[in-house]
Design an enzyme around this catalytic site. Structure first.
Site, PDB file in Angstrom:
ATOM      1  N   GLY B 138      20.143 -30.049   5.160  1.00  0.00           N
ATOM      2  CA  GLY B 138      19.205 -29.436   4.216  1.00  0.00           C
ATOM      3  C   GLY B 138      18.343 -28.362   4.857  1.00  0.00           C
ATOM      4  CG  ASP B 155      14.220 -38.444  -2.347  1.00  0.00           C
ATOM      5  OD1 ASP B 155      13.478 -39.214  -1.709  1.00  0.00           O
ATOM      6  OD2 ASP B 155      15.055 -38.838  -3.179  1.00  0.00           O
ATOM      7  CB  THR B 157      14.211 -40.999   5.978  1.00  0.00           C
ATOM      8  OG1 THR B 157      14.728 -39.922   6.764  1.00  0.00           O
ATOM      9  CG2 THR B 157      15.342 -41.585   5.161  1.00  0.00           C
TER      10      THR B 157
END
Lengths: 281, 281
Positions: B138, B155, B157
């Site tokens: 990403g 979104d 961790t």
């Protein structure tokens, strides 16, 4: 040695915390009291195996149960607390200069004594000349006093154990009678993520005793799921009728509560509205 | 046999939950993935020992990370999700009919595959023709795409592990460039009760990349303390500039989010304001 305290929720999940040492362990007529020194969150009070508070984070619970009803009432001069033996709720109530007398009725003297000894900053209100501390049965006290208080705060343990009579239609009707004609109350009402049946029953019962019943919530990390709900029940005022919003900035040493929290804490997620049978507003 | 999974927070407190059986246990290039059947909360996804979601309560996290930015933007047609491999955030984004394309960039194919297998109701959006699912880095994708999206949702961790590069000033500046001139973003930003240093750094970094940076919060019971925060960062719009409030009632199957939640979720307790160096408003 690694020492951990664990509180289980319905024997299927739980919260665990590392303990440095046990500071006190004893039993009263009513319940078992343990005071533990945690590694992360200061001292911790445990009643019948359930965490009541941690020193580091007790502020959110005490500020929310006290300041919401104290803000909603236009002039709370006489306040009654049922339970709250640690003293945190009384400490918050007495931050309001308008209070002339705060009566606190706690059934278990051991909780009061050990809070004074181990949590002096929570028990600070016990020295106040405005506090009238009574060691007796709150249920009985409410029954015996009519038309006497502006605000009543039910700072009880869970509906299993000594606080069981404090979760009933009969009791809420007595609270109504104990309040003056424009009085209102707050009460801790468990976590909507876990205890939806208890909550539905509690709000149904309260609705039979009061014309105005609302739920508000706050973040209390040491209680199950971290989402804690409080009941607001009132004979006349809604939360937004005549709140003393502008006074909030004058309350000393607030770590959680503020004007925005008051204005937003009654907003409920859909799954909570469903528990309360509320339609979309 | 009693089997319990325990996640510890800073090795000093934690959450524990009873397990019926392990459904999957495996390792990708990036992380360890476990899928466990709990007794109380349905199936549970665990990455590197940290709970990502439980079937029973995943709704609050996914609805809050997706619908707040989607409501704040007046016309979100192109949406980018970084991470979110379980599919829950994409499922919520695609409830908005105005979305023409949702690009989702997840680095770990194993999470996607196992979510499809074990959490079909969370992974439901993977079949949508509007979803463009890319298995790649990403960070790199954001760097390569400029002026392309209305809304970006991070979104991820925690900042330790594969998501570490997603918590940096450099990354937030790339997100800014990846957004159109009136674009905005959301990102999960940990619990204020536990991770105040991480949060302060994250919001400081974001403030160097965006003119508008706000925090909002929600009740997520399976994350540490139950209080979870999200960052809202924007090139132009404030949360109350041009929100599509009236469209909220038309979103299907919301278990948490509603108009009142949108209007109240940016209210912060005093201790959180202090972390963010915000003065009383």
């Amino acid at each position: 040695m690694d020492l951990w305290f664990t509180e289980l929720y319905e024997n299927a999940s739980g919260y665990t915390i590392k303990i440095k040492e046990t500071l006190f362990s004893g039993k009263s007529r009513y319940q078992k009291l343990d005071i533990l020194q945690t590694e992360q969150l200061g001292k911790m009070m445990v009643l019948d195996g359930l965490i009541m508070l941690t020193e580091a984070n007790e502020f959110s619970y005490h500020e929310m149960i006290a300041h919401v009803p104290m803000t909603a009432h236009p002039n709370p001069e006489r306040v009654l607390i049922i339970g709250g033996g640690d003293g945190g709720t009384a400490r918050e109530v007495l931050k309001h200069d308008c209070v002339k007398e705060c009566v606190m009725v706690e059934i278990d003297e051991l909780v009061i004594e050990k809070s004074k000894e181990f949590f002096p900053q929570i028990a600070s209100a016990f020295d106040s000349p405005k506090l009238n501390l009574l060691v007796q049965d709150g249920f009985k006290y409410i029954e015996d006093n009519k038309n006497a208080f502006d605000v009543v705060i039910i700072d009880s343990t869970d509906p299993i154990g000594p606080a069981e009579p404090l979760f009933s239609e009969h009791f809420y009707k007595n609270v109504n009678a104990c309040l003056k004609s424009d009085g209102l109350m707050s009460a801790q009402s468990e976590s909507p993520y876990l205890y939806n049946k208890i909550i539905r029953q509690m709000y149904t019962d309260m609705g039979k005793a009061f014309p105005v019943v609302k739920m508000y919530t706050g973040y209390v990390p040491f209680y199950p799921t971290g989402m804690w709900s409080f009941a607001f029940a009132s004979k006349k005022y809604y939360p937004y009728s005549k709140p003393r919003i502008d006074m909030i900035d004058k309350i000393d040493n607030l770590q959680y509560f503020n004007k925005e929290i008051y204005s937003t804490c009654f907003a409920l997620p859909n799954f909570v509205r469903k528990i309360l049978d509320e339609n979309d507003k």
